[in-house]
Write a protein that holds these residues in place. Structure first.
Motif, PDB file in Angstrom:
ATOM      1  N   ILE A 429       0.860  -1.184   0.000  1.00 61.30           N
ATOM      2  CA  ILE A 429       0.000   0.000   0.000  1.00 61.30           C
ATOM      3  C   ILE A 429       0.891   1.226   0.000  1.00 61.30           C
ATOM      4  CG2 ILE A 429      -0.225  -0.218   2.516  1.00 61.30           C
ATOM      5  CD1 ILE A 429      -2.847   1.256   2.337  1.00 61.30           C
ATOM      6  N   VAL A 489      -1.897  -1.073  -3.709  1.00 62.88           N
ATOM      7  CA  VAL A 489      -3.047  -0.192  -3.479  1.00 62.88           C
ATOM      8  C   VAL A 489      -2.528   1.233  -3.332  1.00 62.88           C
ATOM      9  CG1 VAL A 489      -5.050   0.306  -2.045  1.00 62.88           C
ATOM     10  CG2 VAL A 489      -4.245  -2.055  -2.282  1.00 62.88           C
ATOM     11  N   LEU A 491      -3.173   5.241  -2.544  1.00 61.61           N
ATOM     12  CA  LEU A 491      -4.058   6.154  -1.818  1.00 61.61           C
ATOM     13  C   LEU A 491      -4.000   7.577  -2.362  1.00 61.61           C
ATOM     14  CD1 LEU A 491      -3.443   4.857   1.818  1.00 61.61           C
ATOM     15  CD2 LEU A 491      -5.452   4.483   0.381  1.00 61.61           C
ATOM     16  N   ALA A 494      -7.432  10.151  -3.289  1.00 55.51           N
ATOM     17  CA  ALA A 494      -8.481   9.302  -2.728  1.00 55.51           C
ATOM     18  C   ALA A 494      -9.790  10.057  -2.524  1.00 55.51           C
ATOM     19  CB  ALA A 494      -8.020   8.702  -1.399  1.00 55.51           C
ATOM     20  N   GLU A 568      -6.624   2.009  -7.459  1.00 56.06           N
ATOM     21  CA  GLU A 568      -6.650   3.344  -6.857  1.00 56.06           C
ATOM     22  C   GLU A 568      -8.111   3.716  -6.628  1.00 56.06           C
ATOM     23  OE1 GLU A 568      -4.043   6.738  -8.187  1.00 56.06           O
ATOM     24  OE2 GLU A 568      -5.992   7.543  -8.812  1.00 56.06           O
ATOM     25  N   THR A 610      -9.944   0.218   1.950  1.00 53.84           N
ATOM     26  CA  THR A 610      -8.568  -0.233   1.790  1.00 53.84           C
ATOM     27  C   THR A 610      -8.202  -1.275   2.831  1.00 53.84           C
ATOM     28  OG1 THR A 610      -8.015   1.975   0.946  1.00 53.84           O
ATOM     29  CG2 THR A 610      -6.185   0.548   1.592  1.00 53.84           C
TER      30      THR A 610
END
Length: 790
Positions: A429, A489, A491, A494, A568, A610
């Protein structure tokens, strides 16, 4: 016989009473099966398989009690035969049950993707101490939400956005130290920093970028003031560009082709294009492909919200954006920027050769009023004051770009929570920390969510998970990513609104995202989950939520360059872009006003999405990645290609290779599903072998037949270049073109060509087919398991 009869009667007296339950067959819901590609290219669906579960029913009224006196001769004989009938019925029932169980385990295909969905029966160990018991999915979910709710997400966003975070600045170095200290306080298993020395461009204060009118003699004349002089396009070509001005809408290939169709030639001109739809890098690359001399990029008010109750972008602000069509440091392409002095002087093929400069809406309005030529189509019209937008040409302009390159230290911070089950596989992440300006929506929100997730997972002390968090920096880990990284992933970006939710993702993650959406409450629709919110407006939820990864997303490179599935998440405004992104007005106050006070709730929803995604990926015995989805992706493109099968056949060409390769991939995916379903989940060694095959599916779609240095985005579906399926489709469309220069979609990334070229078609077909066939072969497992007649 009399003795046997007495024994059976005694057994009957000691046995329990007759069964009080009966079973009835109930038909289940038919579920479709995967379709395979036939030699004649006809898609034939297999008949749906049915599974008939048994329904437990209550006792039914019975007539009279057994053993009632005064029965006839047949009743007496029935009493004597009853024990034998009971024994025979038990034997038949047991045999049928075992036979049905084996048949169901080995051949039931109605389960489909459900084999990848966690149920309440799946348990998770919480620590090495087995006396602490087990946790079910609902327990893990409740624990995660409880710990996440104890944080101070809003305060973290506000404090981060107030800090100076320009890349390479002292403020950025201080923030890096604070983030590292925060990770250390959470007692993660590993925390470390990688420092890269990246070649970044900055405006030259002594020689700022300029824009002038050109006088009758062709020399620079009156200067047009750049109202936002700090705004620039990193990695733009430096130097001067002179030419007449044209308006080119968003700078997409189809926009530039429309100019040519209207008799307005882009070559040798400067292009004025709007912010939006595609990245700055794609706009400049497209302009360069059509022979333009330079590009000016402006924000049009028509692309942003006109709600008077929400803040808007000032008309004197320009929008910042880099124009490198690639990943990482363009001066060390494909390599980590640890020490540039040891690398030869090479540059990325994605660096533009023409200058580009962002300008404000005020300057763009002044330029548009000077344009002549045809009026633009209605959909090209914007909201700047003045006469209707025209295509041009207009007066000559002189653009001077004087950005200079500086070797800048960039610190990437990593933290890791080790797991016990498959600890050598990573769920990654990441969040960007630096920003041009306040960068609240760009990076402060993502950084705050990342820190809150680290605190939450550290508090949970999650057992069989490995969460590997980073800020950026991929080239130094290329040899590990496709072997060890399960998912990335991002962020970044976001929270850009609160009306709609988008997931820009690899197809492998769509089914998992659908499941997670059903677990997270909507931040603006009370009593609804996010899935219910999107499904209420559109029965096809994925058409509203799922989008392909764009090139300007940090997650894009992980998939298109490294072959790692990525996603995303973004909350956005309905139909309008967040106006302050990449500007100096991207502040906490503006974002808070834009969301009308719902920023904390929306950021919390992103954190929940997430976090639950990470739990599923790190705790499920089998990776919940839908490896069959790519068969549907190929089918969608094949449907478009089939339109041109007659044109190809007339030239003695065929697309049969692509059809066969797709069929082999679908068969390999279906075979793997059967193997997984008929295996034992408790077999850790077998689960690991399946997980390795599943997690590398994305990597299989990176073309092994093109150079990463020349074509860094090698993914045949999401990449950029002549090896992609999109490029093949663009080329085939030329079979019906009028002969003028045509450029395909931005996904192909190819320069204009005059007409269909058979040699190029054959090369494209070979590159695409062998990559797809290689993915099918790899998914099949061992070499001796490959079963195709390709």
């Amino acid at each position: 016989m009399e003795r046997l009869w007495g024994l059976l009667q005694g057994a009957k007296r000691l046995s329990p009473g007759p069964s009080q339950t009966t079973y009835k067959h109930v038909e289940g819901t038919p579920q479709g099966r995967l379709q395979e590609e036939e030699e004649d290219r006809e898609e034939a669906a297999e008949p749906p398989a049915r599974f008939c579960p048994m329904e437990l029913r209550g006792p039914e009224s019975r007539g009279s009690r057994p053993g009632r006196p005064n029965l006839g001769l047949w009743a007496a004989a029935g009493r004597r035969a009853t024990p034998y009938l009971v024994l025979m019925a038990l034997l038949i029932f047991t045999g049928a049950f075992l036979l049905g169980y084996v048949a169901f385990r080995g051949s039931c295909q109605a389960c489909g993707d459900d084999v990848l969905v966690v149920s309440e029966d799946i348990n998770y160990e919480t620590s090495l101490d087995t006396h602490q018991g087990t946790l079910y999915w609902s327990d893990l979910q409740a624990m995660f939400l409880r710990y996440l709710g104890e944080g101070s997400l809003e305060d973290t966003i506000r404090q981060t956005s107030l800090r100076k975070r320009m890349a390479g600045s002292a403020g950025m170095a201080a923030l890096a130290r604070d983030v590292r200290a925060a990770l250390l306080r959470q007692k993660l298993d590993h925390v470390w920093i990688d420092t890269h020395y990246v070649g970044l461009q900055f405006p030259d204060r002594a020689h700022p970028n300029t824009l002038h009118w050109v006088d009758a003699a062709g020399e620079p004349g009156e200067e047009l003031p750049l109202e936002d002089p700090d705004a620039y396009c990193p990695y733009s070509a430096t130097g001067n560009a002179t030419g007449e001005l044209l308006y080119a809408h968003y700078g997409r290939p189809e926009d530039l082709q429309h100019l040519r169709a209207r008799g307005v030639e882009p070559a040798g001109r400067l292009l004025l294009v709007r912010v939006g739809l595609i990245s700055f890098a794609q706009k400049v690359a497209n302009a360069q492909d059509f022979g333009a001399q330079g590009v000016l990029i402006y924000p049009d008010p028509a692309d942003f919200s006109q709600d008077p109750h929400k803040p808007g972008l000032s008309s004197h602000r320009a929008v910042y954006g880099h124009v490198h069509l690639g990943t990482g440091d363009p001066y060390t392409p494909g390599f980590p920027s640890f020490n540039q002095t040891q690398f030869p002087p090479v540059q990325s093929s994605g660096l533009p050769s023409i200058p580009a400069q962002p300008i404000s809406a005020d300057i763009a309005s002044l330029l548009l009023r000077k344009l002549e030529g045809p009026v633009t189509p209605q959909e090209w019209q914007g909201r700047l004051p003045g006469s209707p937008y025209r295509l041009g040409p207009g007066p000559g302009l002189h653009l001077g770009v004087n950005n200079h390159r500086v070797s800048t230290p960039i610190n990437n911070i990593f933290g890791c929570i080790e797991g016990r089950s498959e600890p050598d596989h990573y769920v990654v992440i990441g969040a960007q920390r630096d920003a041009w300006g306040p960068g609240t929506a760009k990076s402060a929100v993502g950084t705050a969510i990342l820190l809150e997730l680290v605190r939450t997972f550290s508090s949970m002390a999650s057992g069989p998970a490995e969460v590997f968090s980073s800020s950026a920096g991929m080239e130094g880990y290329l040899s590990l990513l496709h072997l060890k990284a399960v998912v990335y992933v991002s962020l970044d970006n976001a929270v850009l609104g609160d009306d709609k939710f988008h997931a820009k993702t690899s197809p492998l993650l769509i089914s998992l995202i659908e499941n997670i959406l059903k677990q997270v409450d909507s931040p603006n629709q009370s009593g609804q989950t996010l899935y219910e919110q999107v499904a209420s407006n559109n029965h096809s939820w994925d058409a509203q939520v799922i989008q392909p990864l764009p090139m300007d997303s940090s997650a894009y490179s992980f998939t298109a360059f490294a072959g790692v599935p990525a996603v995303e998440f973004s909350f956005v405004e309905d139909g309008q872009a967040y106006p302050f992104l990449h500007t100096k007005e991207d502040t906490y106050d503006n974002l808070h006003k834009m969301l009308q006070g719902r920023l904390p709730a929306v950021a919390q929803a992103v954190a929940q999405l997430t976090g639950q995604l990470l739990i599923r990926l790190s705790h499920d015995h089998l990776l919940p990645l839908d490896f069959g989805r790519y068969g549907d992706v190929v089918l969608g493109h094949i449907s478009s290609l089939n339109e041109f099968s007659g044109d190809l056949k007339a030239r003695g060409l065929t697309l049969q290779w692509v059809y066969s390769a797709r069929g082999d991939y679908i068969r390999a995916a279906e075979k793997l599903r059967k193997e997984i379903y008929s295996s034992e989940e408790s077999d850790e060694r077998l689960m690991r072998l399946y997980n390795v095959r599943i997690m590398r599916v994305e990597f299989y779609f990176l073309s092994q037949y093109v150079s990463p240095a020349d074509s860094p985005f090698r993914h045949i579906f999401l990449g950029h270049g002549d090896h992609t399926l999109g490029a093949l489709l663009d080329h085939v469309r030329l079979l019906r073109s009028s002969g003028s220069k045509v450029l395909g979609t931005a996904s192909s990334g190819m320069a204009p060509v005059l007409a269909f070229q058979e040699s190029r078609f054959r090369r494209q077909l070979a590159l695409l087919t062998w990559t797809l066939q290689g993915a099918a072969n790899a998914l099949s497992g061992d070499v001796w398991n490959i079963d195709n007649n390709f």
